[in-house]
Structures are given as structure tokens and as C-alpha cells.
Design a protein around this motif. Sequence first.
Motif, PDB file in Angstrom:
ATOM      1  N   THR A 138      38.057  78.775   3.188  1.00 30.49           N
ATOM      2  CA  THR A 138      37.356  79.530   2.153  1.00 30.49           C
ATOM      3  C   THR A 138      37.932  79.185   0.795  1.00 30.49           C
ATOM      4  N   LEU A 139      37.083  78.650  -0.065  1.00 29.60           N
ATOM      5  CA  LEU A 139      37.437  78.340  -1.441  1.00 29.60           C
ATOM      6  C   LEU A 139      36.990  79.506  -2.310  1.00 29.60           C
ATOM      7  N   THR A 140      37.917  80.143  -3.018  1.00 31.30           N
ATOM      8  CA  THR A 140      37.603  81.316  -3.835  1.00 31.30           C
ATOM      9  C   THR A 140      37.802  80.990  -5.302  1.00 31.30           C
TER      10      THR A 140
ATOM     11  N   THR B 177      43.028  71.813  -5.126  1.00 27.72           N
ATOM     12  CA  THR B 177      42.028  72.610  -4.418  1.00 27.72           C
ATOM     13  C   THR B 177      42.697  73.589  -3.464  1.00 27.72           C
ATOM     14  N   LEU B 178      43.763  73.153  -2.818  1.00 24.64           N
ATOM     15  CA  LEU B 178      44.439  74.008  -1.843  1.00 24.64           C
ATOM     16  C   LEU B 178      45.005  75.273  -2.479  1.00 24.64           C
ATOM     17  N   LEU B 179      45.237  75.267  -3.784  1.00 25.01           N
ATOM     18  CA  LEU B 179      45.711  76.471  -4.470  1.00 25.01           C
ATOM     19  C   LEU B 179      44.670  77.583  -4.429  1.00 25.01           C
ATOM     20  N   PHE B 180      43.414  77.203  -4.230  1.00 25.14           N
ATOM     21  CA  PHE B 180      42.308  78.154  -4.259  1.00 25.14           C
ATOM     22  C   PHE B 180      41.699  78.362  -2.875  1.00 25.14           C
ATOM     23  N   VAL B 181      42.330  77.802  -1.851  1.00 24.69           N
ATOM     24  CA  VAL B 181      41.763  77.796  -0.503  1.00 24.69           C
ATOM     25  C   VAL B 181      42.627  78.623   0.447  1.00 24.69           C
ATOM     26  N   THR B 182      41.958  79.362   1.338  1.00 25.20           N
ATOM     27  CA  THR B 182      42.633  80.034   2.443  1.00 25.20           C
ATOM     28  C   THR B 182      41.946  79.620   3.740  1.00 25.20           C
ATOM     29  N   GLU B 183      42.661  79.754   4.839  1.00 31.21           N
ATOM     30  CA  GLU B 183      42.084  79.398   6.134  1.00 31.21           C
ATOM     31  C   GLU B 183      41.387  80.591   6.782  1.00 31.21           C
ATOM     32  N   SER B 184      41.482  81.748   6.180  1.00 25.88           N
ATOM     33  CA  SER B 184      40.794  82.925   6.713  1.00 25.88           C
ATOM     34  C   SER B 184      39.375  82.981   6.178  1.00 25.88           C
TER      35      SER B 184
ATOM     36  N   ASP C 192      40.995  65.227  -6.983  1.00 26.22           N
ATOM     37  CA  ASP C 192      40.330  66.503  -7.262  1.00 26.22           C
ATOM     38  C   ASP C 192      38.952  66.334  -7.888  1.00 26.22           C
ATOM     39  N   THR C 193      38.778  65.385  -8.807  1.00 27.54           N
ATOM     40  CA  THR C 193      37.468  65.210  -9.428  1.00 27.54           C
ATOM     41  C   THR C 193      36.418  64.759  -8.414  1.00 27.54           C
ATOM     42  N   VAL C 194      36.826  63.921  -7.467  1.00 24.83           N
ATOM     43  CA  VAL C 194      35.885  63.440  -6.450  1.00 24.83           C
ATOM     44  C   VAL C 194      35.494  64.577  -5.515  1.00 24.83           C
TER      45      VAL C 194
ATOM     46  N   PRO D  17      40.102  74.138 -10.020  1.00 21.55           N
ATOM     47  CA  PRO D  17      40.855  73.188  -9.185  1.00 21.55           C
ATOM     48  C   PRO D  17      40.791  71.730  -9.631  1.00 21.55           C
ATOM     49  N   VAL D  18      40.586  71.495 -10.913  1.00 21.83           N
ATOM     50  CA  VAL D  18      40.647  70.154 -11.498  1.00 21.83           C
ATOM     51  C   VAL D  18      41.427  70.276 -12.795  1.00 21.83           C
TER      52      VAL D  18
END
Length: 295
Positions: free
Chosen positions: A4-6, A26-33, A119-121, A200-201
Motif C-alpha cells: 500500500t502506497l500512501t 518509494t519505500l518510505l511511503f509504502v507498507t505491506e499491510s 524513482d522517476t521511472v 517519493p521523487v
Amino acid sequence: MSLTLTLNEHHFVLEGVSPTLLPSNTLLFVTESSHPSPKFTFTFHLVEQLPKSPSQAQGQPWMEVFQRHNIMVWRSGMLERRLLAASGAHDAYAVYEESSSDHADIWFLSSLQSMLSIDTVFISTLSLERHLAPFGHYVFHSAYMSHRGEAILLSGPSGAGKSTHAHLWEQFVTDTHVVNGDRSLISRGADGRYFVSGWPVCGSSGICHDERHPLRAIVFIEQTPGNQLIRESAARLFTRLYAQLTINHWDKEATAAAVDWVSTLLNTVPVMVYGCNMAPDAPFNLKSALFPTEE
């Protein structure tokens, strides 16, 4: 596994892609829940060959509406399809295609999957500006810094010195830090106040944090011998603001909404031009204008 990207309380589900392939930003804004109310779901497919344009979608043909060296866009009713490339169709790396109002498939060449860590891609494959704009959230090209919990956005064309000036604030003005060196997400709350979230960029700055702060001001930076505010007309400020937003100009309704959004922002938030010489004392005239009650 789904991720989940928030972004500013909007939740996007990522399916079919491993976190090991994603950019660190991107991973800074992502959780696996998972989230009980995802806004939109993206399903990734790593493929040896990108699919060709389909002839039908929801009973309507896909019509090409925009073409540039690095993107081609088709529309079918309210749905959108994109071919993403580095410099032309011959080096396309992904196809983005919406199948409904809350789902899109993304086909990415498996031979280039290492590029997903850029990140841009990766963010380009999600077309996030399209999904956030209807809620009044716009990606803004700026150095985003926080001073005592309030956001100051330094903007301008590449080379204007916004990142350099942000670092001067961070170095010489207490209670200041840079949240993102290149992008920010501006939104308007239900109470009419504007807020800025991380994105996230971060460009070449390498600075990326997931933070949200109320917006104090937007400042366009120009390099001058001295340090002073520069008077500018509202029309010119509008043009500057509009030029730094990520807007899908092939979508007439979205473009009209962006024009209204910029007009409202300009009438609500301080927007100014600051000429500065990038010396250590360069932040202080601007700081006095933005925070006149601080010592």
C-alpha cells in the motif's frame, strides 16, 4: 503480496511487484499491510514484450489524444492508456492501462526491471497526478522545507538556486530542515487550509521524507546581487505557479480544474519572488518577511 502506497491519506494498492524492486524513496511511503478502503489498485506484469494497443475498451475504441517523445496517451470514455518511453516508441519500457475507475494494469519489460528502482521511472508508471488531481492534490516542482512545523516551498526553473537556498536555510536558520529537494504535493483541506506532503521523487538532491505540514508560503527564487523581495504582478505569479505543476494538458476538464485551483491558491496563500545571492545571510530577509514576529 500486495503493498500500500500512501500519499496524503490516499491509499494505492500495488500488486505483482516486490518491494525489493522498488526505489528506496518509494519505500518510505509504502507498507505491506492492506488498507480497508484503497483508492486505486495497480497490477504489475513483468513481460518480455509490451502489449499492443487494444482496439476496444468498454465497447469504445481507444483514441490517441496526446503524443510526446516520452509518452503516448489514448482515451476510451473516462479510461486512459499510456505508452511510456525514454525517448520514443522504439525504447518504450511500460504500458499503463486502466480497466475501470479503480484499477489499472501496468506492463513493464522484464529485461529492464532494474529500472524500477529509479524513482522517476517507477512513479511514472502509476500516473499518480491523474488520480490525485480530482481531489485537489497537485504535484509541485519545488524544494520543500519545514520551518518550525510550517512548509515553505522554494520554486523556479532548473538552475534557479532553489535547492541551494533551501540548504542555506537548513544550515543557518534554526528549526529548519529540507523535506524534499525537488517535489512536493500540495493539497487543500476541508477547512480551506493548504498542506504540503512529501513525494517519493527527490531528483538529484537525494532528500526525501514522508512529512506533512501546513503551507506557509510559496517563494520563487531568482539569483541577484543582493537579497530582497521582488514585486511581481498577480498574472505573472499565476503563470509561475501553473508552470511548476504536473498537469495532464490533454485532459481539458483536468486542465480547467487546475486553472481554478491555482487561482484559489494565489488568493489564499502568500506567493512571492525573492532575489538572493546564495551567501550565508541570504535567508534572513526572506525569513523576516515570512515570520515577522520571530526574533
